[in-house]
Enzyme design. Structure first.
Site, PDB file in Angstrom:
ATOM      1  N   PRO A   1       0.813  -1.311   0.167  1.00  0.00           N
ATOM      2  CG  PRO A   1      -0.170  -1.270   1.778  1.00  0.00           C
ATOM      3  CD  PRO A   1       0.537  -2.155   0.953  1.00  0.00           C
ATOM      4  CG  ASN A   2      -0.091   4.322   1.455  1.00  0.00           C
ATOM      5  OD1 ASN A   2      -1.472   4.585   0.138  1.00  0.00           O
ATOM      6  ND2 ASN A   2      -0.593   3.476   2.151  1.00  0.00           N
TER       7      ASN A   2
ATOM      8  NE  ARG B   1       3.989   6.609   1.734  1.00  0.00           N
ATOM      9  CZ  ARG B   1       3.890   6.092   2.086  1.00  0.00           C
ATOM     10  NH1 ARG B   1       4.508   4.570   1.164  1.00  0.00           N
ATOM     11  NH2 ARG B   1       4.032   4.586   3.912  1.00  0.00           N
TER      12      ARG B   1
ATOM     13  CE1 TYR C   1       8.280   5.267   3.054  1.00  0.00           C
ATOM     14  CE2 TYR C   1       7.175   6.930   3.149  1.00  0.00           C
ATOM     15  CZ  TYR C   1       7.674   6.143   4.163  1.00  0.00           C
ATOM     16  OH  TYR C   1       6.827   5.282   4.414  1.00  0.00           O
TER      17      TYR C   1
ATOM     18  CG  ASN D   1       8.573  -1.811   0.924  1.00  0.00           C
ATOM     19  OD1 ASN D   1       7.424  -1.822   2.050  1.00  0.00           O
ATOM     20  ND2 ASN D   1       9.145  -0.452   0.631  1.00  0.00           N
TER      21      ASN D   1
ATOM     22  CB  ALA E   1       0.444   0.259   6.772  1.00  0.00           C
TER      23      ALA E   1
ATOM     24  CG  HIS F   1       5.144  -1.911  10.830  1.00  0.00           C
ATOM     25  ND1 HIS F   1       6.083  -2.145  10.754  1.00  0.00           N
ATOM     26  CD2 HIS F   1       4.367  -0.984   9.629  1.00  0.00           C
ATOM     27  CE1 HIS F   1       6.638  -1.607   9.740  1.00  0.00           C
ATOM     28  NE2 HIS F   1       5.621  -0.837   9.298  1.00  0.00           N
TER      29      HIS F   1
ATOM     30  CG  ASP G   1      -0.386 -17.225   8.707  1.00  0.00           C
ATOM     31  OD1 ASP G   1       0.532 -17.542   9.054  1.00  0.00           O
ATOM     32  OD2 ASP G   1      -1.835 -17.374   9.204  1.00  0.00           O
TER      33      ASP G   1
ATOM     34  CD  GLU H   1       9.968  -7.265   6.941  1.00  0.00           C
ATOM     35  OE1 GLU H   1      10.259  -8.735   7.672  1.00  0.00           O
ATOM     36  OE2 GLU H   1       9.661  -6.062   7.415  1.00  0.00           O
TER      37      GLU H   1
ATOM     38  CG  HIS I   1      10.951  -1.490   4.867  1.00  0.00           C
ATOM     39  ND1 HIS I   1       9.423  -2.476   5.256  1.00  0.00           N
ATOM     40  CD2 HIS I   1      11.381  -3.099   6.105  1.00  0.00           C
ATOM     41  CE1 HIS I   1       8.464  -3.083   5.825  1.00  0.00           C
ATOM     42  NE2 HIS I   1      10.445  -3.992   5.903  1.00  0.00           N
ATOM     43  CB  ILE I   2      12.057   2.822   0.534  1.00  0.00           C
ATOM     44  CG1 ILE I   2      11.692   1.977  -0.694  1.00  0.00           C
ATOM     45  CG2 ILE I   2      13.101   4.145   0.713  1.00  0.00           C
ATOM     46  CD1 ILE I   2      10.360   2.711  -0.831  1.00  0.00           C
ATOM     47  CB  SER I   3      12.341   4.502   5.426  1.00  0.00           C
ATOM     48  OG  SER I   3      11.474   3.655   6.294  1.00  0.00           O
TER      49      SER I   3
ATOM     50  NE  ARG J   1       9.671   6.777   8.738  1.00  0.00           N
ATOM     51  CZ  ARG J   1       8.625   6.406   7.945  1.00  0.00           C
ATOM     52  NH1 ARG J   1       8.833   4.870   6.757  1.00  0.00           N
ATOM     53  NH2 ARG J   1       7.594   7.228   8.041  1.00  0.00           N
TER      54      ARG J   1
ATOM     55  NE  ARG K   1       6.519   4.801  10.132  1.00  0.00           N
ATOM     56  CZ  ARG K   1       5.871   5.011   9.329  1.00  0.00           C
ATOM     57  NH1 ARG K   1       5.007   3.655   8.006  1.00  0.00           N
ATOM     58  NH2 ARG K   1       4.221   5.885   9.317  1.00  0.00           N
TER      59      ARG K   1
HETATM   60  C1  DQA Z   1       7.815   1.741   3.758  1.00  0.00           C
HETATM   61  C2  DQA Z   1       7.782   1.553   5.408  1.00  0.00           C
HETATM   62  C3  DQA Z   1       6.710   1.265   6.385  1.00  0.00           C
HETATM   63  O1  DQA Z   1       6.202   1.450   7.566  1.00  0.00           O
HETATM   64  C4  DQA Z   1       5.454   1.946   5.553  1.00  0.00           C
HETATM   65  O2  DQA Z   1       4.421   1.587   5.931  1.00  0.00           O
HETATM   66  C5  DQA Z   1       5.801   2.381   4.167  1.00  0.00           C
HETATM   67  C6  DQA Z   1       6.968   2.153   3.751  1.00  0.00           C
HETATM   68  C7  DQA Z   1       8.918   1.229   3.757  1.00  0.00           C
HETATM   69  O3  DQA Z   1       9.440   1.428   2.234  1.00  0.00           O
HETATM   70  O4  DQA Z   1      10.676   2.282   3.701  1.00  0.00           O
HETATM   71  O5  DQA Z   1       4.749   2.049   3.371  1.00  0.00           O
HETATM   72  O6  DQA Z   1       7.895   0.076   3.991  1.00  0.00           O
END
Ligand code: DQA
Length: 140
Positions: A9-10, A17, A22, A71, A74, A77, A84, A95, A97-99, A104, A108
Site C-alpha cells: 500500500p501507498n 509521497r 521515500y 515491500n 504498512a 507491521h 502465513d 523483506e 523497506h526504503i526507509s 522511525r 514501525r
Molecule cells: C516502508 C516502511 C513502512 O513502515 C511504511 O508503512 C511504508 C513504507 C518503507 O519502504 O520504508 O509504507 O515499508
C-alpha cells in the site's frame, strides 16, 4: 532467473509521497534502471494497495519464481495473513523497506513478516531493492 518485486500500500505514490523519507523517484523509473543492471534476470513487478491481492500475487508467483522482493508497506507491521502466506511459499522472500524503519516511530520497529522471510533489508532508499536482488542471486 525470475525475480518478482511486490510493493504494498501507498508505494504506488513513490516520488510524490513524503519525498523527504521515500525520495523523489517513481518506482517505474527506478525499475528501468534495475532491469538494465540485471539484463539476465527477468524482473516482474506488481503493486497493490489491497492485502488480499498481495496474498493472491504471492501465491501465484511463490512456487515458480526464484525469489520475491516484498515491500509490504504498512501491512508489514500488522499482517499475520501475509506471514502465513510467505511461510507457505517455495520461493525465498526478502523483506525490503526504503526507509530505516528502526529509526522511525516505534510501531514501525515490529514486523509481522520478518520471521517468515529469508532476510530483511531496510534503510538504503530504493537501493534496498537492488540489495535484495543481490541476496537472492547469491542464494541460488
Ligand atoms: C516502508 C516502511 C513502512 O513502515 C511504511 O508503512 C511504508 C513504507 C518503507 O519502504 O520504508 O509504507 O515499508
Amino acid at each position: 532467473m525470475k525475480i518478482q518485486i511486490i510493493n504494498g500500500p501507498n508505494l504506488n505514490l513513490l516520488g510524490v509521497r513524503e519525498p523527504g523519507i521515500y525520495g523523489s523517484s517513481s518506482f517505474e523509473s527506478y525499475l528501468d534502471t534495475l532491469r538494465k543492471r540485471y539484463p539476465d534476470v527477468e524482473i516482474a513487478y506488481y503493486q497493490s494497495n489491497v492485502e488480499g491481492e498481495l496474498i493472491d500475487k504471492l501465491q501465484e508467483v511463490g512456487f515458480e519464481a526464484d525469489g520475491v522482493v516484498l515491500n509490504a508497506g504498512a501491512y508489514t507491521h500488522t499482517s499475520i495473513a501475509l506471514q502465513d502466506c510467505i511461510r507457505s511459499l517455495k520461493a525465498p522472500v526478502v523483506e525490503v523497506h526504503i526507509s530505516n524503519v528502526h529509526k522511525r516511530e516505534e510501531f514501525r520497529h515490529k514486523s509481522m513478516i520478518s520471521c517468515a522471510c529469508m532476510g530483511v533489508i531496510a534503510g538504503f532508499g530504493l537501493d534496498s531493492y537492488r540489495l535484495a536482488i543481490e541476496a537472492i542471486i547469491a542464494a541460488q
